[in-house]
Every structure is written in structure tokens, then in C-alpha cells.
Scaffold this motif. Structure first.
Motif, PDB file in Angstrom:
ATOM      1  N   LYS A 127     -15.542  93.163  -8.704  1.00 40.74           N
ATOM      2  CA  LYS A 127     -16.799  92.454  -8.635  1.00 40.74           C
ATOM      3  C   LYS A 127     -17.406  92.117  -7.179  1.00 40.74           C
ATOM      4  O   LYS A 127     -18.657  92.140  -6.998  1.00 40.74           O
ATOM      5  CB  LYS A 127     -17.112  91.472  -9.718  1.00 40.74           C
ATOM      6  CG  LYS A 127     -16.010  90.228  -9.222  1.00 40.74           C
ATOM      7  CD  LYS A 127     -16.359  89.112 -10.236  1.00 40.74           C
ATOM      8  CE  LYS A 127     -15.601  87.831 -10.093  1.00 40.74           C
ATOM      9  NZ  LYS A 127     -14.817  87.473  -8.891  1.00 40.74           N
ATOM     10  N   LYS A 134     -24.823  94.166  -2.989  1.00 41.50           N
ATOM     11  CA  LYS A 134     -26.353  93.738  -3.582  1.00 41.50           C
ATOM     12  C   LYS A 134     -26.854  92.701  -2.347  1.00 41.50           C
ATOM     13  O   LYS A 134     -27.952  92.869  -1.901  1.00 41.50           O
ATOM     14  CB  LYS A 134     -26.135  92.598  -4.603  1.00 41.50           C
ATOM     15  CG  LYS A 134     -26.028  93.468  -5.920  1.00 41.50           C
ATOM     16  CD  LYS A 134     -26.108  92.558  -7.049  1.00 41.50           C
ATOM     17  CE  LYS A 134     -25.926  93.294  -8.296  1.00 41.50           C
ATOM     18  NZ  LYS A 134     -25.674  92.257  -9.538  1.00 41.50           N
ATOM     19  N   GLU A 164     -24.268  98.107 -13.497  1.00 45.15           N
ATOM     20  CA  GLU A 164     -25.234  97.333 -12.687  1.00 45.15           C
ATOM     21  C   GLU A 164     -26.464  98.188 -12.513  1.00 45.15           C
ATOM     22  O   GLU A 164     -27.502  97.512 -11.790  1.00 45.15           O
ATOM     23  CB  GLU A 164     -24.734  96.698 -11.474  1.00 45.15           C
ATOM     24  CG  GLU A 164     -23.421  95.817 -11.851  1.00 45.15           C
ATOM     25  CD  GLU A 164     -23.723  94.298 -12.169  1.00 45.15           C
ATOM     26  OE1 GLU A 164     -24.851  94.067 -11.610  1.00 45.15           O
ATOM     27  OE2 GLU A 164     -23.278  93.943 -12.880  1.00 45.15           O
TER      28      GLU A 164
END
Ligand code: B12
Length: 208
Positions: A127, A134, A164
Motif C-alpha cells: 500500500k 498518489k 484503485e
């Protein structure tokens, strides 16, 4: 000269590596010193380790010596033109894997080629790759894995990118000794590179 650099890494001695790098600096390009000299020596250390001729503490010393050699060359490598970045790349080693010498070389060479590189280190949870991508609006993620047992982490990162909804926006480049083009095709990575120079060439191909 290249043999001397490789031999210095195999000696596992930091001072010997630093002396060899100092000598080679005036004659060879930093990338050549790293890839054809120091990395070749490190690969040989791996072979000697596999044959039981060197033990883990030797490998750790050799790794430390090599890292010192690479650090001594960093100042010679151009930072890349800050005004015209070629693209933003997040680069790291997958979770469960502490090998970071090759990954760091790739980061350094991408940076000096003009990419904006965020090296997020080693043993990085899946993650975190996505979060960082991002945060910095990455064009590409580079994923290193050095063990057959951690290769799966590369697939996991690609799967999470899909979940995502980011897969179309972010290219994925994979590398590390057990990775191959066939593995890249299988997990749907955009490219595989065998070494740092190839990584620079392929990143340019994909992002420019
Ligand atoms: C140095 C080393 C270590 C050092 C790492 C230090 C460090 N800070 O990185 C130490 C001693 C800590 C270590 C520990 C271990 N290691 Co180790 N280690 C190695 C060794 C000898 C060399 C790796 C290396 O640095 N090579 C030199 C660099 C320059 O090459 P490279 O990493 O391949 O990177 C190049 C390319 O692959 C590519 N690349 C790399 N990353 C990326 C990323 C991208 C995006 C791209 C495009 C390209 C790219 O470009 C790089 C530059 O040209 C290898 C042997 C080998 N043949 O690889 C074993 C090896 C990887 N280790 C191994 C093992 C088993 C371990 C341990 C489990 C040992 C143990 N029994 O405790 C632990 C792992 C702990 C963990 N959880 O991660 C095995 C893995 C076996 C397997 N097939 O899964 C190997 C293959 C040795 C062996 N034959 O047994 N290790």
C-alpha cells in the motif's frame, strides 16, 4: 581497472573499494564504475556465497563496501535538470525483501538521467507504493525484488493499482535478479529491465 573494482568488492573491504573507486574516477564514467566494476564484483560475491566459499557476514561486508563506493560516486553524477523533469518515478523494494543495492543504483541512475525519483526504500508494504504514487502524482512505479519468495509482491502492487483505478495512469517497471520479461508479461507490468542502464532507456521509452 574494472577487474580491480570487482576484486575490491569481492575482498569485502570498504577501504579497498573506496581506493579502487578513487583511482577509477578519473578514467571511467560513474555508471560504468558501478555497473561493470562494483556490481560485477557483487554478483561474483553471490556466486561465491552460493558455493559456500563466502558466508553471510562476508556478503554483508561486501554490500556495505559496495554502498560506500556508490555513495562516493554520487557527487559526480548530474542531479538532472531540475527545470525539465522527464517524469516522476516512485522506486522501492517489495515487502519482506531487504535487498536494496541494485534498487538504489537504479534510483541514482534514473535521477541523474533527469527523472524526479522518490526512493521509498526496502521492505516496503504494497500500500505504501500506491500511497506515495498518489502523493507525488507518479508517472511510473519501479519495483525491485531479489528473492523468488518476494517476486509475488510485484504482482500485488499491480493488482492494487488496478483496484484503485490507477493502472492507466501509472506505468510499472519491474527488476531484480529473479525477475524476467516473461514474469513481467505474466503479471502485466509495462516493462522489465535487467540493469540500471536498461532501466533508464526503458523509462525514457515509456514516459517520453
Ligand atoms: C548482497 C546480498 C545480500 C545482502 C543485502 C544488502 C543490501 N543492503 O542490499 C544481505 C546480506 C543483507 C542479504 C540478506 C539475505 N539474502 Co541475499 N543476497 C545478496 C547477493 C549476494 C547480492 C545482491 C546484490 O546486491 N547484487 C548486486 C546488485 C547491483 O544487483 P541486483 O540487486 O541484481 O540489481 C541490479 C538488477 O537486478 C536491476 N534491478 C534491481 N532492482 C531493480 C528495480 C527496478 C525497477 C529495475 C528496473 C531494475 C532493478 O538493476 C540493478 C543494477 O544493475 C545476492 C546474490 C545474487 N546473485 O543476487 C543474494 C541473494 C539475493 N540473497 C538471498 C537470500 C536467501 C538472502 C537471505 C534470506 C539470507 C539469509 N539466509 O538470511 C537474506 C534476506 C533477508 C530478507 N528478508 O530480505 C538469495 C535469494 C534466493 C532466492 N532465489 O530467493 C540470493 C540470490 C543468494 C543465494 N543464492 O542464496 N543478502
Amino acid at each position: 581497472m574494472l577487474q580491480e573494482l570487482a576484486g575490491a568488492v569481492i575482498s569485502c573491504k570498504r577501504d579497498t573499494v573506496l581506493a579502487a573507486v578513487e583511482k577509477a574516477k578519473g578514467e571511467l564514467e560513474p555508471s560504468e564504475i558501478i555497473e561493470k566494476g562494483l556490481a560485477a564484483g557483487m554478483n561474483q560475491v553471490g556466486v561465491l556465497f552460493e558455493r559456500g566459499k563466502l558466508f553471510l557476514p562476508h556478503v554483508m561486508m561486501a554490500a556495505d563496501a559496495m554502498a560506500a563506493g556508490v555513495a562516493a560516486l554520487k557527487e559526480l553524477m548530474p542531479e538532472g535538470a531540475s527545470s525539465s523533469k522527464l517524469g516522476v518515478i516512485v522506486n522501492g523494494t517489495v515487502e519482506g525483501d531487504v535487498h536494496d543495492i541494485g534498487k538504489s543504483i537504479v534510483s541514482t541512475m534514473l535521477q541523474s538521467a533527469g527523472f524526479e525519483v522518490y526512493d521509498i526504500g526496502r521492505d516496503v508494504p504494497v500500500k505504501n507504493f500506491i500511497q506515495k504514487a498518489k502523493e507525488v502524482n507518479a508517472d511510473m512505479i519501479g519495483i525491485s525484488a531479489l528473492m523468488t519468495t518476494t517476486l509475488q509482491g510485484q504482482r500485488d502492487i499491480i493488482e492494487l493499482l488496478k483496484e484503485e483505478g490507477m493502472r492507466d495512469k501509472v506505468k510499472v517497471m519491474i527488476g531484480g535478479a529473479p525477475a524476467t520479461q516473461a514474469w513481467a508479461d505474466k503479471i502485466g507490468a509495462d516493462c522489465y529491465a535487467e540493469n540500471a542502464s536498461e532501466a533508464v532507456a526503458k523509462a525514457k521509452e515509456l514516459l517520453l
